[in-house]
Design an enzyme around this catalytic site. Structure first.
Site, PDB file in Angstrom:
ATOM      1  CG  ASP A  67      -0.277  -0.239   2.542  1.00 52.47           C
ATOM      2  OD1 ASP A  67       0.841  -0.452   2.509  1.00 52.47           O
ATOM      3  OD2 ASP A  67      -1.061  -0.744   3.449  1.00 52.47           O
ATOM      4  CG  ASP A 136      -9.028  -1.165  11.768  1.00 56.59           C
ATOM      5  OD1 ASP A 136      -8.129  -1.882  11.448  1.00 56.59           O
ATOM      6  OD2 ASP A 136      -9.489  -0.338  11.114  1.00 56.59           O
ATOM      7  CG  HIS A 138      -6.116  -2.169   8.458  1.00 60.41           C
ATOM      8  ND1 HIS A 138      -6.504  -0.998   9.010  1.00 60.41           N
ATOM      9  CD2 HIS A 138      -4.727  -2.451   8.566  1.00 60.41           C
ATOM     10  CE1 HIS A 138      -5.062  -0.463   9.300  1.00 60.41           C
ATOM     11  NE2 HIS A 138      -4.128  -1.197   9.103  1.00 60.41           N
ATOM     12  CD  GLU A 143      -8.753   1.211   7.481  1.00 58.09           C
ATOM     13  OE1 GLU A 143      -8.807   0.290   8.327  1.00 58.09           O
ATOM     14  OE2 GLU A 143      -8.218   2.379   7.896  1.00 58.09           O
TER      15      GLU A 143
HETATM   16  C1  GLP Z   1      -0.809   0.329   8.364  1.00 62.14           C
HETATM   17  C2  GLP Z   1      -0.277  -0.560   7.291  1.00 62.14           C
HETATM   18  C3  GLP Z   1      -0.261  -1.924   7.451  1.00 62.14           C
HETATM   19  C4  GLP Z   1       0.140  -2.260   8.936  1.00 62.14           C
HETATM   20  C5  GLP Z   1      -0.419  -1.505   9.931  1.00 62.14           C
HETATM   21  C6  GLP Z   1       0.049  -1.870  11.311  1.00 62.14           C
HETATM   22  O1  GLP Z   1      -1.919   0.400   8.508  1.00 62.14           O
HETATM   23  N1  GLP Z   1      -1.013  -0.070   6.074  1.00 62.14           N
HETATM   24  O2  GLP Z   1       0.127  -2.699   6.341  1.00 62.14           O
HETATM   25  O3  GLP Z   1      -0.188  -3.738   9.179  1.00 62.14           O
HETATM   26  O4  GLP Z   1      -0.269   0.018   9.764  1.00 62.14           O
HETATM   27  O5  GLP Z   1       1.202  -1.344  11.553  1.00 62.14           O
HETATM   28  P1  GLP Z   1       1.948  -1.665  12.792  1.00 62.14           P
HETATM   29  O6  GLP Z   1       2.932  -2.546  12.501  1.00 62.14           O
HETATM   30  O7  GLP Z   1       2.938  -0.187  12.908  1.00 62.14           O
HETATM   31  O8  GLP Z   1       1.235  -1.551  14.094  1.00 62.14           O
END
Ligand code: GLP
Length: 261
Positions: A67, A136, A138, A143
């Site tokens: 992404d 959440d 995702h 989302e």
């Molecule tokens: C963002 C990214 C996800 C990732 C999530 C969790 O939303 N788009 O790919 O898994 O963050 O991030 P973290 O690993 O910092 O908790």
């Protein structure tokens, strides 16, 4: 689903890097699906160490990231392209022309998202896709309520994700509201999935993903539909799993189990 339990973040990162390294060793031209966020940082560090100290060779590898924020180009410090350069690409021998991140800037997102999907197909599909998980539930930026058949497209972030990611920006208002993300359907086409989660803050999302119903309200639950998914957890992230004693039992018994591959 294979639940891999580690005592802490470092052990989890090494376990995940081990899976990735095996894919690259078995297939030097592997197509790797990569993720951003703080969770995979330890895994990337270990991959860099394996490259430097054990000669893990990324020269034939192609990568596709999950992404990107809309409106940030690759030179923006919070763009996911910048993140990948800083935290992995500059320290391994991957050919930078073989690294791909979805387009954060485009005159025609529909066309550029379709082109991203086509590029994945032309590369032969993704051999292993790394995933984090949002609080959440995702995966990538899919989302809650995202179609489980979705493809790479524009999405609007939830307030919860904006708040979660605000720590990386100067103010919460600086967090982009829109993003481009691989879809759940795109992710499910990878040959192998490896989801990493660490810390008690992810325990509810992990429980929904691994043991909850398959639902668009927790897009990580779609991993239940995949024939080869690995869930790498530290003990804090597995805290809400009902079957955690069983997963530990399986792990303890694995050395004596009949061989599958
Ligand atoms: C963002 C990214 C996800 C990732 C999530 C969790 O939303 N788009 O790919 O898994 O963050 O991030 P973290 O690993 O910092 O908790």
């Amino acid at each position: 689903m294979q639940v891999v339990i580690s005592a802490d973040y470092e052990e989890m990162s090494k376990a995940a890097a081990g899976v990735m390294a095996k894919v690259v060793r078995d297939k030097p031209t592997a197509v790797l699906g990569l993720a951003t966020g703080s969770t995979p940082l330890g895994m990337y560090k270990e991959l860099i160490r394996l490259h430097r100290e054990e000669g893990l060779d990324f020269s034939g590898v192609t990568t596709f990231n999950l992404d990107e924020y809309v409106g940030l180009d690759g030179s923006h410090e919070q763009s996911y392209r910048y993140f990948m350069t800083e935290n992995l690409f500059k320290d391994i021998n991957v050919n930078i022309d073989s690294t791909n991140v979805p387009p954060g800037i485009s005159d025609d997102f529909k066309a550029s998202c379709a082109a991203y999907e086509e590029k994945i197909r032309d590369a032969g599909g993704i051999d292993v896709q790394v995933l984090g998980i949002g609080s959440d539930g995702h995966i990538a930026f899919n989302e809650p309520s995202s179609s489980l058949a979705s493809r790479t497209r524009l999405k609007t972030l939830t307030q919860q994700t904006i708040d979660d990611n605000a720590r990386f920006f100067e103010t919460p208002e600086d967090v982009p509201v829109y993003c481009v993300t691989m879809g759940v359907g795109t992710i499910l086409e990878a040959k192998k999935l490896i989801l990493l989660a660490s810390g008690a803050g992810k325990a509810d999302a992990v429980a929904d993903a691994v043991e909850g119903p398959v639902s668009s309200m927790c897009t990580a639950s779609a991993l239940q539909l995949h024939p080869d998914s690995i869930i790498c957890l530290d003990t804090a992230a597995m805290g809400k799993l009902q079957m955690r004693e069983y997963y530990q039992w399986v792990q303890d018994k694995r050395p004596g189990a009949p061989r599958w591959d």
